[in-house]
Design a protein around this motif. Structure first.
Motif, PDB file in Angstrom:
ATOM      1  N   SER A  90      27.517  62.269  -2.869  1.00  0.00           N
ATOM      2  CA  SER A  90      26.189  62.311  -3.467  1.00  0.00           C
ATOM      3  C   SER A  90      25.314  61.355  -2.802  1.00  0.00           C
ATOM      4  CB  SER A  90      26.333  62.105  -5.100  1.00  0.00           C
ATOM      5  OG  SER A  90      27.258  62.978  -5.604  1.00  0.00           O
ATOM      6  N   LEU A  91      24.150  62.102  -2.296  1.00  0.00           N
ATOM      7  CA  LEU A  91      23.194  61.347  -1.333  1.00  0.00           C
ATOM      8  C   LEU A  91      21.774  61.467  -2.378  1.00  0.00           C
ATOM      9  CD1 LEU A  91      23.615  62.885   2.237  1.00  0.00           C
ATOM     10  CD2 LEU A  91      24.625  61.004   1.028  1.00  0.00           C
ATOM     11  N   TYR A  92      21.488  60.200  -2.780  1.00  0.00           N
ATOM     12  CA  TYR A  92      20.074  59.978  -3.569  1.00  0.00           C
ATOM     13  C   TYR A  92      18.908  59.748  -2.635  1.00  0.00           C
ATOM     14  CZ  TYR A  92      23.410  59.651  -7.636  1.00  0.00           C
ATOM     15  OH  TYR A  92      24.302  60.062  -8.558  1.00  0.00           O
ATOM     16  N   VAL A  93      18.091  60.692  -2.635  1.00  0.00           N
ATOM     17  CA  VAL A  93      16.839  60.713  -1.713  1.00  0.00           C
ATOM     18  C   VAL A  93      16.035  59.712  -2.233  1.00  0.00           C
ATOM     19  CG1 VAL A  93      15.156  62.105  -0.635  1.00  0.00           C
ATOM     20  CG2 VAL A  93      17.337  63.177  -1.115  1.00  0.00           C
ATOM     21  N   ASN A  94      15.359  58.967  -1.411  1.00  0.00           N
ATOM     22  CA  ASN A  94      14.246  57.903  -1.888  1.00  0.00           C
ATOM     23  C   ASN A  94      13.254  58.668  -2.413  1.00  0.00           C
ATOM     24  OD1 ASN A  94      12.313  56.070  -1.780  1.00  0.00           O
ATOM     25  ND2 ASN A  94      13.662  54.848  -0.262  1.00  0.00           N
ATOM     26  N   LYS A  95      12.542  58.124  -3.410  1.00  0.00           N
ATOM     27  CA  LYS A  95      11.583  58.913  -4.324  1.00  0.00           C
ATOM     28  C   LYS A  95      10.349  59.188  -3.491  1.00  0.00           C
ATOM     29  CE  LYS A  95      13.438  56.780  -8.616  1.00  0.00           C
ATOM     30  NZ  LYS A  95      12.907  56.039  -9.942  1.00  0.00           N
ATOM     31  N   VAL A  96      10.108  58.234  -2.416  1.00  0.00           N
ATOM     32  CA  VAL A  96       8.863  58.411  -1.604  1.00  0.00           C
ATOM     33  C   VAL A  96       8.923  59.532  -0.567  1.00  0.00           C
ATOM     34  CG1 VAL A  96       8.389  55.863  -1.734  1.00  0.00           C
ATOM     35  CG2 VAL A  96       9.689  56.823   0.035  1.00  0.00           C
ATOM     36  N   VAL A  97       9.995  60.145  -0.400  1.00  0.00           N
ATOM     37  CA  VAL A  97      10.272  61.286   0.345  1.00  0.00           C
ATOM     38  C   VAL A  97       9.714  62.576  -0.310  1.00  0.00           C
ATOM     39  CG1 VAL A  97      11.783  62.467   1.779  1.00  0.00           C
ATOM     40  CG2 VAL A  97      12.282  60.059   1.766  1.00  0.00           C
ATOM     41  N   PRO A  98       8.748  63.330   0.390  1.00  0.00           N
ATOM     42  CA  PRO A  98       8.535  64.582  -0.326  1.00  0.00           C
ATOM     43  C   PRO A  98       9.780  65.636  -0.398  1.00  0.00           C
ATOM     44  CG  PRO A  98       6.992  63.935   1.377  1.00  0.00           C
ATOM     45  CD  PRO A  98       8.065  62.945   1.504  1.00  0.00           C
ATOM     46  N   VAL A 118      26.484  72.263   1.473  1.00  0.00           N
ATOM     47  CA  VAL A 118      25.294  71.323   1.060  1.00  0.00           C
ATOM     48  C   VAL A 118      24.404  71.956  -0.218  1.00  0.00           C
ATOM     49  CG1 VAL A 118      23.104  70.100   1.716  1.00  0.00           C
ATOM     50  CG2 VAL A 118      25.218  70.205   3.275  1.00  0.00           C
ATOM     51  N   SER A 119      24.114  71.161  -1.072  1.00  0.00           N
ATOM     52  CA  SER A 119      23.381  71.822  -2.149  1.00  0.00           C
ATOM     53  C   SER A 119      22.448  70.755  -2.340  1.00  0.00           C
ATOM     54  CB  SER A 119      24.141  72.150  -3.418  1.00  0.00           C
ATOM     55  OG  SER A 119      24.904  70.920  -3.819  1.00  0.00           O
ATOM     56  N   TYR A 120      21.087  71.199  -2.926  1.00  0.00           N
ATOM     57  CA  TYR A 120      19.898  70.305  -3.235  1.00  0.00           C
ATOM     58  C   TYR A 120      19.649  70.191  -4.385  1.00  0.00           C
ATOM     59  CZ  TYR A 120      15.405  68.028  -2.647  1.00  0.00           C
ATOM     60  OH  TYR A 120      14.129  67.436  -2.812  1.00  0.00           O
ATOM     61  N   ILE A 121      19.562  69.035  -5.037  1.00  0.00           N
ATOM     62  CA  ILE A 121      18.984  69.260  -6.649  1.00  0.00           C
ATOM     63  C   ILE A 121      17.550  68.421  -6.624  1.00  0.00           C
ATOM     64  CG2 ILE A 121      19.352  68.446  -8.976  1.00  0.00           C
ATOM     65  CD1 ILE A 121      22.672  68.552  -7.974  1.00  0.00           C
ATOM     66  N   ASN A 146       9.341  61.113 -14.084  1.00  0.00           N
ATOM     67  CA  ASN A 146      10.524  61.336 -14.036  1.00  0.00           C
ATOM     68  C   ASN A 146      11.126  60.087 -13.081  1.00  0.00           C
ATOM     69  OD1 ASN A 146      13.224  62.559 -13.374  1.00  0.00           O
ATOM     70  ND2 ASN A 146      12.592  64.207 -12.406  1.00  0.00           N
ATOM     71  N   PRO A 147      11.995  59.625 -13.904  1.00  0.00           N
ATOM     72  CA  PRO A 147      12.680  58.599 -13.144  1.00  0.00           C
ATOM     73  C   PRO A 147      13.924  58.848 -12.019  1.00  0.00           C
ATOM     74  CG  PRO A 147      13.778  58.702 -15.252  1.00  0.00           C
ATOM     75  CD  PRO A 147      12.613  59.729 -15.227  1.00  0.00           C
ATOM     76  N   LEU A 148      14.370  60.266 -12.024  1.00  0.00           N
ATOM     77  CA  LEU A 148      15.500  60.380 -11.411  1.00  0.00           C
ATOM     78  C   LEU A 148      15.195  60.895 -10.143  1.00  0.00           C
ATOM     79  CD1 LEU A 148      17.471  62.508 -13.952  1.00  0.00           C
ATOM     80  CD2 LEU A 148      17.632  60.090 -13.346  1.00  0.00           C
ATOM     81  N   PRO A 149      15.880  60.465  -8.845  1.00  0.00           N
ATOM     82  CA  PRO A 149      15.796  61.004  -7.722  1.00  0.00           C
ATOM     83  C   PRO A 149      16.247  62.152  -7.263  1.00  0.00           C
ATOM     84  CG  PRO A 149      17.264  59.565  -7.518  1.00  0.00           C
ATOM     85  CD  PRO A 149      17.079  59.599  -8.933  1.00  0.00           C
ATOM     86  N   ALA A 150      15.902  62.934  -6.295  1.00  0.00           N
ATOM     87  CA  ALA A 150      16.618  64.140  -5.918  1.00  0.00           C
ATOM     88  C   ALA A 150      17.641  63.774  -5.114  1.00  0.00           C
ATOM     89  CB  ALA A 150      15.748  64.857  -4.823  1.00  0.00           C
ATOM     90  N   VAL A 151      18.763  64.859  -5.188  1.00  0.00           N
ATOM     91  CA  VAL A 151      20.190  64.605  -4.937  1.00  0.00           C
ATOM     92  C   VAL A 151      20.533  65.703  -3.943  1.00  0.00           C
ATOM     93  CG1 VAL A 151      22.435  64.083  -5.614  1.00  0.00           C
ATOM     94  CG2 VAL A 151      20.520  63.451  -7.137  1.00  0.00           C
ATOM     95  N   ILE A 152      21.097  65.127  -2.739  1.00  0.00           N
ATOM     96  CA  ILE A 152      21.888  66.155  -1.859  1.00  0.00           C
ATOM     97  C   ILE A 152      23.248  66.054  -1.915  1.00  0.00           C
ATOM     98  CG2 ILE A 152      22.132  67.060   0.492  1.00  0.00           C
ATOM     99  CD1 ILE A 152      19.333  65.713   1.105  1.00  0.00           C
ATOM    100  N   VAL A 153      23.856  66.967  -2.504  1.00  0.00           N
ATOM    101  CA  VAL A 153      25.436  67.164  -2.558  1.00  0.00           C
ATOM    102  C   VAL A 153      26.183  67.764  -1.355  1.00  0.00           C
ATOM    103  CG1 VAL A 153      27.264  67.846  -4.174  1.00  0.00           C
ATOM    104  CG2 VAL A 153      25.093  67.098  -5.165  1.00  0.00           C
ATOM    105  N   VAL A 154      27.154  66.721  -0.765  1.00  0.00           N
ATOM    106  CA  VAL A 154      27.739  67.195   0.422  1.00  0.00           C
ATOM    107  C   VAL A 154      29.049  67.252  -0.024  1.00  0.00           C
ATOM    108  CG1 VAL A 154      28.146  66.712   2.978  1.00  0.00           C
ATOM    109  CG2 VAL A 154      26.050  66.240   1.917  1.00  0.00           C
TER     110      VAL A 154
END
Length: 330
Positions: A90-98, A118-121, A146-154
């Motif tokens: 599980s890769l948590y994307v930085n919140k500043v990344v669009p 790969v799935s993007y949430i 929203n306090p949660l970041p986007a997640v990339i599941v690999v």
């Protein structure tokens, strides 16, 4: 001179023909004697079915234990390969990344040869899922942002899964500048692999000990057979029989003991798997799985029979080499 040379040539050709015939007869006689000895040795075992069956059962049980453990480990490996989502990263994307940059990163990762899926949430999807699963939907609805970041599941490729390969991939993905945090549940995978490796080594050690036991059982059985036929051996040696000639029936006896024990071992493992297949199928059905127990395939079965036959032959050879030389006519 011409007639004399012809006679010499005729005698040479006749001698060569007789030599070839003699060699052919020796080979034919040798093979025929092996067939006869093998058949007679087998008939001797059949003539005493209770004693022979007891020996076959002892050998079969000894060989069935490591064979059953190997089958169990193979089934555990097949189950672990079939688990979906094993060692997901599980890769948590930085919140500043669009969001569009996050989706581009997910598409880029999908092109890697060592990644299967790969799935993007997105952040909004993550919040919706958290509201449903946590039961705090009303509380989360009052948050300003929203306090949660986007997640990339690999998910790595299943055929390439190993603890070292997965950890290497994890370190590479964690170092990406867009990723704030990476989480992998690798500890249970490492435990599983180490436990399976330990099981394999323990099974090999058990197989070696039981193989030694099989050698001792067959060796002692052949020793008793030699003692019971001592007078017959002495008479055969008196008429000029060589040691290989006298040794041959006992070697075939050991071969039949080992091969029969291997067949009994295969039957025991097959019957045990058939007996367990029903409960295992019911248990796997409760987990929505189509798993079914796998037994010994053709190659493994032939290897089991070959190994048991060689063990029988080796045990007989050791017993004959030790005890037959002490029996000599006086």
């Amino acid at each position: 001179m011409n007639s004399r040379s012809k006679n010499i040539g005729r005698r040479d050709s006749q001698g060569a023909s007789q030599s070839r015939t003699s060699i052919g007869d020796k080979i034919t006689s040798y093979l025929a004697h092996h067939r006869q000895v093998a058949r007679d040795s087998f008939m001797r075992l059949i003539s005493t079915p209770i004693a022979s069956m007891m020996t076959w059962l002892v050998i079969g049980i000894a060989l069935a234990l490591p064979s059953g453990l190997f089958v169990a480990l193979d089934n555990v490996e097949s189950v672990s390969r079939g688990w979906d989502g094993a060692a997901q990263i599980s890769l948590y994307v930085n919140k500043v990344v669009p969001e569009k940059d996050g989706r581009k990163l997910a598409k880029k990762l999908k092109l890697r040869h060592d990644i299967a899926e790969v799935s993007y949430i997105s952040r909004s999807q993550a919040l919706e899922e958290f509201q449903v699963l946590s039961g705090y939907g009303d509380v989360l609805a009052h948050l300003d942002q929203n306090p949660l970041p986007a997640v990339i599941v690999v998910r790595p490729l299943e055929q390439g899964v190993s603890a070292a390969a997965t950890e290497t991939l994890y370190n590479e993905l964690k170092a990406l500048p867009q990723i704030e945090q990476a989480i992998i549940d690798l500890e249970w995978v490492q435990r599983l692999y180490h436990m399976m490796e330990l099981g394999k080594r323990m099974t090999l050690a058990l197989a070696a000990l039981l193989a030694l036991g099989v050698l001792l059982v067959i060796g002692n059985t052949i020793r008793l057979a030699i003692e019971s036929r001592r007078d017959e051996i002495v008479i055969v040696k008196l008429v000029g029989a060589t040691n290989p000639f006298v040794r041959r029936p006992f070697l075939y006896t050991g071969l039949w003991y080992g091969l029969g024990g291997g067949i009994v071992s295969w039957l025991l493992v097959t019957i045990s798997l058939f007996w367990l297949s029903g409960p295992v199928a019911e248990l796997s059905g409760l987990y929505q799985s189509q798993f079914a127990l796998q037994g010994l395939n053709l190659g493994q079965t032939l290897l089991l029979w070959l190994s048991s036959g060689l063990l029988g032959l080796a045990g007989a050879w050791l017993a004959v080499s030790r005890h037959l030389s002490s029996i000599e006519p006086r």
